[in-house]
Motif scaffolding. Structure first.
Motif, PDB file in Angstrom:
ATOM      1  N   THR A  36      43.475 -62.018  53.935  1.00  0.00           N
ATOM      2  CA  THR A  36      43.105 -63.382  54.313  1.00  0.00           C
ATOM      3  C   THR A  36      42.298 -63.313  55.617  1.00  0.00           C
ATOM      4  OG1 THR A  36      45.245 -63.544  55.369  1.00  0.00           O
ATOM      5  CG2 THR A  36      45.048 -64.494  53.172  1.00  0.00           C
ATOM      6  N   GLY A  37      42.084 -64.446  56.245  1.00  0.00           N
ATOM      7  CA  GLY A  37      41.276 -64.488  57.476  1.00  0.00           C
ATOM      8  C   GLY A  37      39.872 -64.954  57.149  1.00  0.00           C
ATOM      9  N   SER A  38      39.092 -65.204  58.192  1.00  0.00           N
ATOM     10  CA  SER A  38      37.749 -65.735  57.950  1.00  0.00           C
ATOM     11  C   SER A  38      36.807 -64.662  57.407  1.00  0.00           C
ATOM     12  CB  SER A  38      37.184 -66.330  59.240  1.00  0.00           C
ATOM     13  OG  SER A  38      37.288 -65.385  60.275  1.00  0.00           O
ATOM     14  N   THR A  39      37.075 -63.397  57.708  1.00  0.00           N
ATOM     15  CA  THR A  39      36.132 -62.326  57.364  1.00  0.00           C
ATOM     16  C   THR A  39      35.845 -62.196  55.862  1.00  0.00           C
ATOM     17  OG1 THR A  39      36.963 -61.177  59.305  1.00  0.00           O
ATOM     18  CG2 THR A  39      35.579 -59.912  57.810  1.00  0.00           C
ATOM     19  N   PRO A  40      36.865 -62.163  54.987  1.00  0.00           N
ATOM     20  CA  PRO A  40      36.550 -61.933  53.562  1.00  0.00           C
ATOM     21  C   PRO A  40      36.127 -63.184  52.783  1.00  0.00           C
ATOM     22  CG  PRO A  40      38.931 -61.906  53.886  1.00  0.00           C
ATOM     23  CD  PRO A  40      38.318 -62.162  55.229  1.00  0.00           C
ATOM     24  N   VAL A  41      36.062 -64.337  53.450  1.00  0.00           N
ATOM     25  CA  VAL A  41      35.777 -65.573  52.708  1.00  0.00           C
ATOM     26  C   VAL A  41      34.446 -65.486  51.945  1.00  0.00           C
ATOM     27  CG1 VAL A  41      35.219 -68.032  52.996  1.00  0.00           C
ATOM     28  CG2 VAL A  41      37.231 -67.077  54.123  1.00  0.00           C
ATOM     29  N   LEU A 131      40.202 -55.120  53.642  1.00  0.00           N
ATOM     30  CA  LEU A 131      40.829 -55.356  54.949  1.00  0.00           C
ATOM     31  C   LEU A 131      39.867 -56.085  55.873  1.00  0.00           C
ATOM     32  CD1 LEU A 131      42.253 -51.787  55.785  1.00  0.00           C
ATOM     33  CD2 LEU A 131      43.568 -53.750  54.952  1.00  0.00           C
ATOM     34  N   GLY A 132      40.443 -56.867  56.797  1.00  0.00           N
ATOM     35  CA  GLY A 132      39.721 -57.312  57.989  1.00  0.00           C
ATOM     36  C   GLY A 132      40.294 -56.519  59.151  1.00  0.00           C
ATOM     37  N   ILE A 133      39.823 -56.813  60.331  1.00  0.00           N
ATOM     38  CA  ILE A 133      40.399 -56.159  61.516  1.00  0.00           C
ATOM     39  C   ILE A 133      40.637 -57.241  62.583  1.00  0.00           C
ATOM     40  CG2 ILE A 133      38.066 -55.489  62.315  1.00  0.00           C
ATOM     41  CD1 ILE A 133      39.366 -53.054  63.700  1.00  0.00           C
ATOM     42  N   GLY A 134      41.796 -57.197  63.193  1.00  0.00           N
ATOM     43  CA  GLY A 134      42.098 -58.162  64.257  1.00  0.00           C
ATOM     44  C   GLY A 134      41.465 -57.711  65.565  1.00  0.00           C
ATOM     45  N   ALA A 135      41.323 -58.632  66.494  1.00  0.00           N
ATOM     46  CA  ALA A 135      40.724 -58.289  67.790  1.00  0.00           C
ATOM     47  C   ALA A 135      41.550 -57.228  68.516  1.00  0.00           C
ATOM     48  CB  ALA A 135      40.597 -59.546  68.639  1.00  0.00           C
ATOM     49  N   GLY A 137      42.893 -54.730  66.913  1.00  0.00           N
ATOM     50  CA  GLY A 137      42.830 -53.518  66.086  1.00  0.00           C
ATOM     51  C   GLY A 137      43.785 -53.531  64.907  1.00  0.00           C
ATOM     52  N   HIS A 138      44.497 -54.649  64.716  1.00  0.00           N
ATOM     53  CA  HIS A 138      45.451 -54.638  63.596  1.00  0.00           C
ATOM     54  C   HIS A 138      44.737 -54.661  62.246  1.00  0.00           C
ATOM     55  CE1 HIS A 138      45.862 -59.339  63.821  1.00  0.00           C
ATOM     56  NE2 HIS A 138      44.941 -59.028  62.941  1.00  0.00           N
ATOM     57  N   ILE A 139      45.362 -54.024  61.259  1.00  0.00           N
ATOM     58  CA  ILE A 139      45.010 -54.218  59.854  1.00  0.00           C
ATOM     59  C   ILE A 139      46.258 -54.816  59.226  1.00  0.00           C
ATOM     60  CG2 ILE A 139      43.129 -52.578  59.503  1.00  0.00           C
ATOM     61  CD1 ILE A 139      45.168 -50.451  58.709  1.00  0.00           C
ATOM     62  N   ALA A 166      45.864 -69.754  66.348  1.00  0.00           N
ATOM     63  CA  ALA A 166      46.226 -71.130  66.715  1.00  0.00           C
ATOM     64  C   ALA A 166      45.167 -72.128  66.265  1.00  0.00           C
ATOM     65  CB  ALA A 166      46.434 -71.238  68.222  1.00  0.00           C
ATOM     66  N   ARG A 167      43.925 -71.651  66.084  1.00  0.00           N
ATOM     67  CA  ARG A 167      42.862 -72.566  65.678  1.00  0.00           C
ATOM     68  C   ARG A 167      43.144 -73.238  64.335  1.00  0.00           C
ATOM     69  NH1 ARG A 167      40.932 -67.352  64.418  1.00  0.00           N
ATOM     70  NH2 ARG A 167      39.545 -67.173  62.593  1.00  0.00           N
ATOM     71  N   PHE A 168      44.015 -72.626  63.544  1.00  0.00           N
ATOM     72  CA  PHE A 168      44.313 -73.201  62.227  1.00  0.00           C
ATOM     73  C   PHE A 168      45.502 -74.175  62.259  1.00  0.00           C
ATOM     74  CE2 PHE A 168      42.555 -68.883  61.371  1.00  0.00           C
ATOM     75  CZ  PHE A 168      41.357 -69.301  60.819  1.00  0.00           C
ATOM     76  N   LYS A 201      32.533 -60.658  68.626  1.00  0.00           N
ATOM     77  CA  LYS A 201      33.857 -60.461  69.224  1.00  0.00           C
ATOM     78  C   LYS A 201      34.639 -59.307  68.586  1.00  0.00           C
ATOM     79  CE  LYS A 201      36.492 -64.150  66.882  1.00  0.00           C
ATOM     80  NZ  LYS A 201      35.644 -64.174  65.691  1.00  0.00           N
ATOM     81  N   LYS A 202      34.116 -58.761  67.494  1.00  0.00           N
ATOM     82  CA  LYS A 202      34.770 -57.603  66.871  1.00  0.00           C
ATOM     83  C   LYS A 202      34.093 -56.277  67.258  1.00  0.00           C
ATOM     84  CE  LYS A 202      37.838 -59.966  64.519  1.00  0.00           C
ATOM     85  NZ  LYS A 202      37.797 -60.306  63.117  1.00  0.00           N
ATOM     86  N   ALA A 203      32.970 -56.348  67.990  1.00  0.00           N
ATOM     87  CA  ALA A 203      32.168 -55.140  68.231  1.00  0.00           C
ATOM     88  C   ALA A 203      32.974 -54.040  68.941  1.00  0.00           C
ATOM     89  CB  ALA A 203      30.919 -55.498  69.044  1.00  0.00           C
TER      90      ALA A 203
HETATM   91  P1  PGA Z   1      39.631 -62.833  60.888  1.00  0.00           P
HETATM   92  O1  PGA Z   1      41.027 -62.078  61.020  1.00  0.00           O
HETATM   93  O2  PGA Z   1      39.057 -62.377  59.597  1.00  0.00           O
HETATM   94  O3  PGA Z   1      39.991 -64.311  60.850  1.00  0.00           O
HETATM   95  O4  PGA Z   1      38.807 -62.450  62.057  1.00  0.00           O
HETATM   96  C1  PGA Z   1      41.057 -60.712  60.800  1.00  0.00           C
HETATM   97  C2  PGA Z   1      42.471 -60.172  60.993  1.00  0.00           C
HETATM   98  O5  PGA Z   1      43.197 -60.668  61.845  1.00  0.00           O
HETATM   99  O6  PGA Z   1      42.833 -59.232  60.266  1.00  0.00           O
END
Ligand code: PGA
Length: 266
Positions: A36-41, A131-135, A137-139, A166-168, A201-203
């Motif tokens: 889930t998350g905004s990345t794979p939408v 997968l996405g990646i959290g800020a 580094g979480h998967i 929290a934005r959601f 912000k993920k760079a």
């Molecule tokens: P995001 O979240 O796709 O909303 O940036 C990614 C994540 O937390 O794994």
């Protein structure tokens, strides 16, 4: 790892959708690990379009989602089950009985986690994991410090993840503090992994995870040990990669000479 720096988020999503489509054509009963998350939408939008316009078939597909907040009912608008229904499941022909999204209450969470791991095994393992990646580094919800051998379990979220999410919600207090998540070890057993990231912000964390040391402090760095990982980022998320020129060169050469090898580690 194969690292693809796409020009835009849209191109990133298309490349990922192409890879999933190829997988489904090769094996219609594929087991997909979903995020889930905004990345794979954007990738899900592509898959929905391909289903509706081109007949991409999900009827035999089995899905396992990475994670879910603890004690949030599947009908809650911020639950990950709701997210998946809304962005993907309601719009494709996946059989509802083949859909798995973690769901549990604190009292029974250990039994649930064991059952979830067993279900993945019974399905024959995950063929392709998105997968996405959290800020941080979480998967999935494998926050810093998660064992690289961890399995599906309960995790306490970091303050950063709670704030990011929290934005959601209406306010910070409403964001759940706990989640059920596949472990890093569970994820590493997928036969193939596609990890996506977009936006400036993920760079930093993308560069750390891909080019930095393997460490439990950056869960995504564990992917360096997997034999079939494709990292697809947009130009912004890829902007801190030291070897960006080399990754771009590989991508251009493959596009020119052997497009079918894009997303195949070479
Ligand atoms: P995001 O979240 O796709 O909303 O940036 C990614 C994540 O937390 O794994």
């Amino acid at each position: 790892m194969e690292i693809i720096i796409a020009d835009t988020q849209e191109e990133m999503s298309k490349i990922a959708a192409d890879m999933i489509e190829r997988q489904l054509l090769r094996k219609p009963s594929s087991v997909l690990g979903l995020a889930t998350g905004s990345t794979p939408v954007g990738t899900y939008e592509q898959l929905v379009r391909r289903h509706k316009e081109e007949g991409l078939d999900f009827s035999k597909v089995i899905t396992f989602n990475l994670d879910e907040y603890l004690d949030l009912s599947p009908s809650h608008e911020q639950s990950y089950r709701y997210f998946m229904d809304h962005h993907l499941f309601n719009h494709i022909n996946v059989d509802p009985k083949n859909i798995h999204v973690p769901y549990g209450h604190a009292g029974e969470v250990e039994e649930f986690c064991e059952w979830y791991e067993d279900e993945i095994k019974r399905a024959g393992g995950i063929d392709v994991q998105i997968l996405g990646i959290g800020a941080d580094g979480h998967i999935a919800f494998n926050e810093p410090g998660s064992s690289l051998g961890s399995r599906t379990r309960l995790k306490t979220l970091t303050r950063q993840t709670i704030e990011d999410n929290a934005r959601f919600f209406d306010n910070l207090d409403e964001v759940p503090r706990f989640a059920i998540t596949m472990g890093v070890g569970t994820i590493l057993e997928a036969k193939e992994i596609i990890i996506l990231a977009n936006g400036a912000k993920k760079a930093e964390i993308v560069a750390e995870a891909i080019e930095g040391p393997i460490t439990a402090q950056v869960s995504a760095s564990a992917l360096q040990m997997h034999r079939q990982v494709t990292v697809i980022v947009d130009a912004e998320a890829g902007s801190k990669l030291k070897r960006a020129d080399y990754y771009r060169w590989i991508f251009e050469e493959k596009k020119r000479l052997v497009p079918r090898l894009i997303g195949k580690v070479t």
